[in-house]
Design a protein around this motif. Structure first.
Motif, PDB file in Angstrom:
ATOM      1  N   SER A 322       0.851  -1.186   0.000  1.00 26.19           N
ATOM      2  CA  SER A 322       0.000   0.000   0.000  1.00 26.19           C
ATOM      3  C   SER A 322       0.888   1.238   0.000  1.00 26.19           C
ATOM      4  O   SER A 322       2.056   1.186   0.400  1.00 26.19           O
ATOM      5  CB  SER A 322      -0.917   0.007   1.223  1.00 26.19           C
ATOM      6  OG  SER A 322      -0.149  -0.015   2.417  1.00 26.19           O
ATOM      7  N   ARG A 323       0.321   2.359  -0.426  1.00 29.69           N
ATOM      8  CA  ARG A 323       1.139   3.557  -0.573  1.00 29.69           C
ATOM      9  C   ARG A 323       1.469   4.242   0.746  1.00 29.69           C
ATOM     10  O   ARG A 323       2.294   5.163   0.774  1.00 29.69           O
ATOM     11  CB  ARG A 323       0.461   4.540  -1.536  1.00 29.69           C
ATOM     12  CG  ARG A 323       0.385   3.985  -2.946  1.00 29.69           C
ATOM     13  CD  ARG A 323       0.024   5.020  -3.963  1.00 29.69           C
ATOM     14  NE  ARG A 323      -0.078   4.429  -5.295  1.00 29.69           N
ATOM     15  CZ  ARG A 323      -0.346   5.109  -6.405  1.00 29.69           C
ATOM     16  NH1 ARG A 323      -0.541   6.417  -6.327  1.00 29.69           N
ATOM     17  NH2 ARG A 323      -0.418   4.493  -7.568  1.00 29.69           N
ATOM     18  N   ASP A 324       0.817   3.818   1.830  1.00 32.71           N
ATOM     19  CA  ASP A 324       1.244   4.328   3.133  1.00 32.71           C
ATOM     20  C   ASP A 324       2.321   3.444   3.746  1.00 32.71           C
ATOM     21  O   ASP A 324       2.771   3.682   4.862  1.00 32.71           O
ATOM     22  CB  ASP A 324       0.064   4.482   4.090  1.00 32.71           C
ATOM     23  CG  ASP A 324      -0.592   3.151   4.434  1.00 32.71           C
ATOM     24  OD1 ASP A 324      -0.206   2.115   3.858  1.00 32.71           O
ATOM     25  OD2 ASP A 324      -1.514   3.150   5.278  1.00 32.71           O
ATOM     26  N   ASN A 325       2.722   2.404   3.015  1.00 33.39           N
ATOM     27  CA  ASN A 325       3.813   1.506   3.406  1.00 33.39           C
ATOM     28  C   ASN A 325       3.455   0.621   4.603  1.00 33.39           C
ATOM     29  O   ASN A 325       4.341  -0.007   5.192  1.00 33.39           O
ATOM     30  CB  ASN A 325       5.081   2.294   3.742  1.00 33.39           C
ATOM     31  CG  ASN A 325       6.283   1.822   2.940  1.00 33.39           C
ATOM     32  OD1 ASN A 325       6.145   1.174   1.900  1.00 33.39           O
ATOM     33  ND2 ASN A 325       7.471   2.144   3.401  1.00 33.39           N
ATOM     34  N   GLN A 326       2.165   0.528   4.961  1.00 34.69           N
ATOM     35  CA  GLN A 326       1.773  -0.189   6.179  1.00 34.69           C
ATOM     36  C   GLN A 326       1.207  -1.581   5.919  1.00 34.69           C
ATOM     37  O   GLN A 326       1.044  -2.356   6.853  1.00 34.69           O
ATOM     38  CB  GLN A 326       0.755   0.651   6.960  1.00 34.69           C
ATOM     39  CG  GLN A 326       1.309   1.958   7.479  1.00 34.69           C
ATOM     40  CD  GLN A 326       2.542   1.756   8.345  1.00 34.69           C
ATOM     41  OE1 GLN A 326       2.527   0.996   9.315  1.00 34.69           O
ATOM     42  NE2 GLN A 326       3.631   2.439   7.986  1.00 34.69           N
ATOM     43  N   TRP A 327       0.916  -1.921   4.668  1.00 38.26           N
ATOM     44  CA  TRP A 327       0.299  -3.200   4.350  1.00 38.26           C
ATOM     45  C   TRP A 327       0.864  -3.731   3.041  1.00 38.26           C
ATOM     46  O   TRP A 327       1.322  -2.966   2.192  1.00 38.26           O
ATOM     47  CB  TRP A 327      -1.225  -3.052   4.200  1.00 38.26           C
ATOM     48  CG  TRP A 327      -1.914  -2.669   5.458  1.00 38.26           C
ATOM     49  CD1 TRP A 327      -2.111  -1.394   5.937  1.00 38.26           C
ATOM     50  CD2 TRP A 327      -2.477  -3.557   6.426  1.00 38.26           C
ATOM     51  NE1 TRP A 327      -2.767  -1.455   7.135  1.00 38.26           N
ATOM     52  CE2 TRP A 327      -3.011  -2.750   7.459  1.00 38.26           C
ATOM     53  CE3 TRP A 327      -2.605  -4.948   6.513  1.00 38.26           C
ATOM     54  CZ2 TRP A 327      -3.645  -3.294   8.567  1.00 38.26           C
ATOM     55  CZ3 TRP A 327      -3.242  -5.494   7.617  1.00 38.26           C
ATOM     56  CH2 TRP A 327      -3.751  -4.668   8.631  1.00 38.26           C
TER      57      TRP A 327
END
Length: 595
Positions: A322-327
């Motif tokens: 994901s683009r928030d780097n969390q998943w």
């Protein structure tokens, strides 16, 4: 021939690394199938007639060797895909442009384009002068974050500064440029499975040679009037290329005198699978950390720190962050039990993998059928009893349902830019993986026109839109990699010498190991290991013996014959056994398995 194997494994909770949060709870996920062009009954000229598609915007086949869904456009309302149009009439009919492999956009929000279709072809009807020397590789489609370009295999599709989803992006404005690697003429091999960095400038890829698979990283540079090379048309050159391996770096398993040393931080980028959401890490399939357990890893572009993202005994491969780097979501065989017979016992060092890794990876497939399903995992990866969540868990398992086991996931999945949706695609099992002499009957497709591939949209029902993290400022030169200018040759790699070794457990015990090589091919052909109270973590203890001998086919280098014997007992936190050859009178009589 029969492979006899027993494994009884109990679940043990592993201690979490400092700073790693507790695993997330399962969440509600809704699954929808996205529309595709209608199916023509045959690929005969004119088979895509008015009764099938009254708008004359193309038809696709019931089966296809070229279909592949990609990722989202920046608006989150479109997904890109490679399709194969068939049955078009001959020119000058307007519908004649809908033929062969093409790149399309698919609406994900139920809306339609001005044509009345929920899809739009980006590459159909592009003037020949705008698509000179189009490369035949048109897989792994990806839309750049600027929304104006698409990576289409070994090509870049560009719409003159207009976003690809715009109605103003018409065929006359589209240019398709091939990607050219000046190093392609040497021993580095041909690029495959290209992945674009989030900065829209850098790119990663893999290449096969007779010596194996290597991965690379470079920058795309437009060359309007090339004066060198075999492809002298407007093109994108791969420049500033880095071989993703340390110069004179350590190997995962090395000999120091009579001792074996295993380094889990050794960088071994085998097959490159893309980049993290921020672009600060390179994702790849790397050397195993546990016997026969093939996982996805991440290595930081600057520091070279390696993270193991998956550890479930099943096989993980395609992956997207994901683009928030969390998943991340990975396509994985977990739940199918395809790998459990060889990898179900955990905490075995990857010694026999020196000869078994190719065979271990191949068992995720039954021919063209892959037993992948999408798995949602937080950025910290598998840990303890947490092995992520099946994205398509809902459904009753019946024919055509979202969790129908006959519909198997393919590469690549992707997150929407706001993190609330996941797109993935699947193919239905077809002969020879079912039917005919195969005892598994072939299912009847419930997709439109009996189509055997489908694109699925997963809505993460309870999630709120996220904000992407800033894109990592990726360098042209990776500090830990090897520079690979045009004309460079692949450096020699460490080769474990044959001999007798001892691998000492980090906590207790040892593993006496014998390694033999083929004197002509200089490859390891046999590994034998005897475990005595071996433990790396002080919780799992190994006792017993395992030996594998490899014989390569004279006609097919991908066909391996393994004579494999296992008789291992695990005690401590987990009580397990790994044993081949039920009832065999001696260790010298081993069952065989062809892969």
């Amino acid at each position: 021939m029969h492979w006899l194997f027993q494994a009884v494994v109990s679940t043990a909770t592993l201690s979490l690394a400092t700073g790693v949060p507790a695993p997330p709870k399962s969440e509600s996920i809704d699954i929808f199938e996205l529309p595709l062009p209608p199916v023509a009954p045959t690929n005969d000229t004119g088979a895509c007639n008015t009764s099938i598609n009254p708008r004359h915007t193309g038809c696709i086949g019931r089966t296809s060797d070229f279909f592949q869904a990609g990722d989202f456009a920046p608006d989150g309302n479109h997904v890109v895909a490679t399709v194969e149009f068939i049955g078009a009439p001959l020119a000058p009919h307007a519908a004649s442009i809908f033929t062969g492999q093409q790149l399309i956009l698919i609406k994900t929000n139920g809306a339609r384009f001005s044509t009345g279709d929920p899809w739009k072809c980006l590459s159909c009807g592009v003037p020949s002068q705008n698509s000179r020397s189009l490369d035949d590789a048109r897989d792994y489609p990806h839309i750049a974050r600027n929304g104006q370009q698409a990576l289409w295999g070994h090509n870049i599709l560009y719409c003159g500064g207009i976003t690809l989803v715009s109605e103003r992006c018409t065929p006359d404005k589209v240019h398709i440029y091939p990607i050219y690697w000046p190093a392609g003429a040497n021993s580095s091999g041909s690029p495959r499975e290209m992945r674009m960095h989030p900065d829209d400038k850098h790119i990663g890829w893999s290449a096969f040679t007779s010596g194996g698979e290597n991965s690379y990283y470079g920058r795309l540079q437009f060359n309007e009037s090339p004066t060198n090379g075999t492809l002298r048309v407007p093109r994108y050159d791969l420049v500033g290329v880095n071989l993703l391996a340390k110069p004179n770096g350590t190997a995962p398993i090395m000999a120091q005198g009579s001792e074996l040393k295993i380094d889990d931080q050794a960088i071994g980028v085998g097959e490159l699978r893309g980049f993290s959401g921020a672009g600060d890490e390179i994702l790849y399939i790397g050397p195993t950390h546990e016997a026969n357990n093939i996982d996805v890893f991440a290595v930081h572009i600057i520091t070279g720190v390696v993270r193991r993202l998956t550890s479930h005994p099943e096989y993980a491969d395609p992956i997207a962050f994901s683009r928030d780097n969390q998943w991340f979501v990975t396509m994985d065989t977990r739940g199918s039990n395809r790998q459990m017979w060889m990898a179900g016992m955990r905490h075995i060092p990857p010694l026999v993998d020196l000869v078994t890794v190719t065979a271990a990876s191949s068992t995720r497939n039954n021919g063209a059928r892959r037993f992948f399903q999408p798995i949602l995992i937080d950025r910290y990866g598998d840990r303890g009893d947490y092995f992520g969540q099946h994205v398509n868990y809902a459904g009753n398992g019946t024919n055509g349902s979202v969790n129908d086991p006959n519909w198997n996931g393919k590469a690549d999945p992707a997150f929407s830019p706001d993190g609330t949706h996941i797109v993935y695609w699947q193919s239905l099992v077809i002969p020879p993986a079912c039917g005919e002499s195969n005892p598994l009957p072939c299912p009847i497709s419930t997709a439109q026109g009996g189509r055997t591939y489908r694109v699925m949209l997963a809505r993460l029902a309870t999630r709120k839109p996220i904000s992407p993290v800033p894109v990592f400022d990726a360098p042209d030169t990776i500090p830990w990699a090897t520079q690979f200018p045009p004309g460079a040759s692949l450096p020699s790699t460490y080769s474990l010498p044959p001999g007798n070794y001892t691998l000492r457990g980090k906590h207790s015990g040892f593993a006496k190991t014998r390694i033999a090589k083929d004197p002509l091919l200089n490859i390891i052909k046999m590994v034998s290991v005897e475990y005595t109270d071996f433990s790396d973590d002080g919780e799992h203890y190994l006792h017993g013996h395992e030996a594998v001998t490899l014989t390569l086919s004279a006609s097919d280098p991908w066909l391996n014959h393994l004579d494999w014997y296992s008789d291992i007992l695990q005690t401590g936190a987990t009580n397990a056994s790994k044993k081949t050859g039920l009832g065999l009178p001696s260790h010298n009589k081993c069952p065989r398995k062809y892969f």
